[in-house]
Write an enzyme that holds these catalytic residues in place. Sequence first.
Site, short mmCIF file in Angstrom:
data_model
loop_
_atom_site.label_atom_id
_atom_site.label_comp_id
_atom_site.label_asym_id
_atom_site.label_seq_id
_atom_site.Cartn_x
_atom_site.Cartn_y
_atom_site.Cartn_z
N ARG A 126 0.84 -1.19 0.00
CA ARG A 126 0.00 0.00 0.00
C ARG A 126 0.88 1.25 0.00
O ARG A 126 1.90 1.27 0.71
CB ARG A 126 -0.88 0.06 1.26
CG ARG A 126 -2.12 -0.80 1.25
CD ARG A 126 -3.17 -0.28 0.26
NE ARG A 126 -4.37 -1.10 0.31
CZ ARG A 126 -4.57 -2.22 -0.38
NH1 ARG A 126 -3.64 -2.64 -1.21
NH2 ARG A 126 -5.70 -2.89 -0.28
N GLU A 146 -2.22 7.64 -4.84
CA GLU A 146 -2.60 7.06 -6.13
C GLU A 146 -4.07 7.29 -6.44
O GLU A 146 -4.89 7.37 -5.52
CB GLU A 146 -2.27 5.56 -6.15
CG GLU A 146 -3.04 4.72 -5.15
CD GLU A 146 -2.62 3.25 -5.16
OE1 GLU A 146 -1.44 2.96 -4.93
OE2 GLU A 146 -3.51 2.42 -5.39
N HIS A 168 -0.71 -0.28 -9.47
CA HIS A 168 -1.45 -1.11 -8.49
C HIS A 168 -2.08 -2.34 -9.16
O HIS A 168 -3.30 -2.51 -9.13
CB HIS A 168 -2.52 -0.29 -7.76
CG HIS A 168 -2.89 -0.89 -6.43
ND1 HIS A 168 -3.28 -0.14 -5.34
CD2 HIS A 168 -2.94 -2.18 -6.01
CE1 HIS A 168 -3.54 -0.94 -4.32
NE2 HIS A 168 -3.35 -2.19 -4.70
C1 DGY Z 1 -5.52 -6.00 -2.26
O1 DGY Z 1 -6.25 -6.98 -2.43
O2 DGY Z 1 -5.44 -5.42 -1.19
C2 DGY Z 1 -4.75 -5.57 -3.44
O3 DGY Z 1 -4.04 -4.42 -3.20
C3 DGY Z 1 -5.67 -5.41 -4.62
O4 DGY Z 1 -4.91 -5.48 -5.77
#
Ligand code: DGY
Length: 325
Positions: A240, A269, A287
């Site tokens: 993240r 983002e 992402h």
């Molecule tokens: C998640 O599932 O948290 C991922 O970041 C999605 O791609």
Amino acid sequence: MNGKPAVLVTREVFDETLAYLGEHCEVESNQQDVPLTSDELARRAAGKQGVVCSLTDRIDDKLIASAPHLKVVANIAVGYNNIDVAACTARGIMVTNTPGVLDDSTADLAWTLMLGAARRVTEVERYVRQGAWKGWRLKQWLGTDVHHATLGIVGMGRIGQAIAKRARGFDMRVLYHNRKRVDETIELELGTSWVTLEELLRQSDFVVLQVPYSPETHHLIGARELAWMKPNAILINSTRGGVVDDVALIDALRKGTIRAAGLDVFENEPKLHPGFLELDNVVLTPHIGSSTEATRRAMAMTAARNAVAALTGGRPPNLVNQQVR
Ligand code: DGY
């Protein structure tokens, strides 16, 4: 409850996801996939018992207040930092996520970034496309070896373990840091040992971040931590944005205090700090950690199953707030 429960699907999903939801629920789906503003989200969620949402939706007090019948929020993601879980729990709303189905794809993407940054793949691809390649030279585009290097994994959950497993084929030494040590049998199986975050950063040639985002992990990697890293080290963030202080990272990449980075996630983002775009020593992806056809289908179906279980009186398989009855 009379009739089928009403469900809002906030973003586009696959046909089979809609078909499955439609067997059990009255479904309103945003198949145009235009991200909903918080007002629009609140307006559409009013009167619904279920919301199937994505990490781009903020599920906060405002949304919860506008949906008094809400019983479940099913996130199509394993991370759920977009949801105010405490507020949902206080209102007896179940929150679910999609663990497991994306572990391998996300681990593959972390490795894609590692190999891509180490061997400068995006940089040389731009060079070739520009027609700048005039022939082979011994000292051309020298990269960094991944094999036999030291890999440091911060966050040894399922995805961290999948990343570690892949390192065996590259004969790497694997260190990890996690709030809690993982079971000794897992450490032995993966050939990894626990170290402090500082030790991990000081010793690793590759650092992969795989911790969930929370107030505790906000800017886990900032200027001080980047300064602990080796000058030839490569940082990978596929978890993240916000776990890394982007401004501090840009500074480190610019000054060359670390060699390179591979980033799939960013603090604000989809907006990128413009500093990243000026740098060659960073591989940037939008992402897409879990974005393979099979995995995204599995994630959407997992979320749908969680929602249906909650709305038909069952216990969703991936309930985040277990205390909700
Ligand atoms: C998640 O599932 O948290 C991922 O970041 C999605 O791609």
